[in-house]
Design a protein around this motif. Structure first.
Motif: not given
Length: 301
Positions: A216-225
């Motif tokens: 869950g943390l990695l999924l959120a942490a790898t978001e990019d804009r």
């Protein structure tokens, strides 16, 4: 003939939100045997990736890096250079093949010149030749790196040790994409809210990779804009694969400038990756390389 053996790892830069700053060394390697000869000229042989494609003379990137290094060290250019390159890092795929070649050439020249040349100056010249430090930092140092340049333009890096549970998976397509093409798609300015979003995600990613590699943390942490959606038109298959993987809970990003996709495999996601990939991709699970570039003289192996 004096020779030295250099092994340099593949690298993945950006890791999602850490644009031009974060990099990870991977357990995939190019090997270069470099020697100085008394015969004038350059002799290069290449096997594996790039064989039959890359220049085999003075324009070969390892040769160019060696020449730059000799000049920077104040050492006379050798009469002859002989290289044997065994390449495993795919070219123009976002896995740091050019950074690996540059680092191999600089380290080979330093070893063969037998002079004191500080690591930070090697890093600085590698960054100068590459244009940015995000790939050369993990290639030289290994592990997870944070790289930046100071107000004078000098590059710096900090090396971190990822949690041993972090297992990178690279998904390599047959198509290529030049870094210059990918960079050309980026806008000059980005919205403040996107910059703020990425700053928070990059900080979270450091914590997730080094201390809490939970899905869950990695999924959120790898978001990019900041960069991936701007580059998506140049690599629609990669963008679609990242979207599919993330939709099923796999932390996935574009590796560097693409088009390779990097996913982080955890106990929760290791069985979810292959069904989303298809036959057009080469899937390879790797380890994080902990040491970076390795230099050995044949008699000391």
């Amino acid at each position: 003939m004096r020779t030295v053996d250099i092994r340099v790892p593949a690298t993945s830069a950006n890791l999602g939100p850490g644009f031009d700053a974060l990099g990870l060394a991977l357990s995939l390697y190019d090997e270069v045997e470099a020697g100085l000869t008394g015969e004038r000229g350059v002799e290069v042989s290449v096997s594996g990736e790039g064989a039959g494609e890359v220049d085999l003379g003075e324009r070969h990137l390892v040769v160019r890096a060696m020449r730059e290094a000799f000049g920077r060290m104040g050492v006379a250019q050798p009469a002859g250079i002989r290289l044997r390159c065994r390449n495993r890092i795919p070219h123009a795929r976002g896995l740091g093949s050019s950074s690996a070649a540059v680092c191999a050439g600089l380290l080979a020249a330093r070893a063969l010149a037998e002079v004191e040349w500080p690591d930070d100056e090697v890093f600085a010249l590698a960054t100068e030749m590459e244009g940015h430090p995000d790939n050369v930092a993990p290639c030289l140092a290994g592990g997870l790196t944070v790289a930046w340049s100071d107000h004078a333009g000098a590059p710096h890096m900090v090396k971190l040790a990822p949690d041993q549970r972090v297992r990178p998976v690279v998904l390599v397509p047959s198509a290529r994409l030049a870094t210059e093409t990918a960079r050309g798609l980026l806008p000059k300015d980005v919205p403040h809210k996107d910059a703020s979003f990425n700053a928070g995600r990059a900080a979270l990613l450091i914590a997730a990779l080094t201390q809490r590699p939970e899905t869950g943390l990695l999924l959120a942490a790898t978001e990019d804009r900041l960069h991936q959606h701007y580059r998506a038109p140049a690599m629609p298959q990669s963008a679609a694969l990242v979207e599919r993987l993330r939709a099923v809970g796999v932390p996935a990003v574009v590796s560097g400038a693409g088009p390779t996709v990097l996913a982080f495999s955890t106990s929760d996601t290791q069985d979810l990756i292959a069904p989303e990939v298809g036959n057009d991709w080469h899937i390879q699970q790797m380890d994080v390389d902990p040491v970076g570039a390795n230099v050995q003289f044949p008699e000391t192996r």
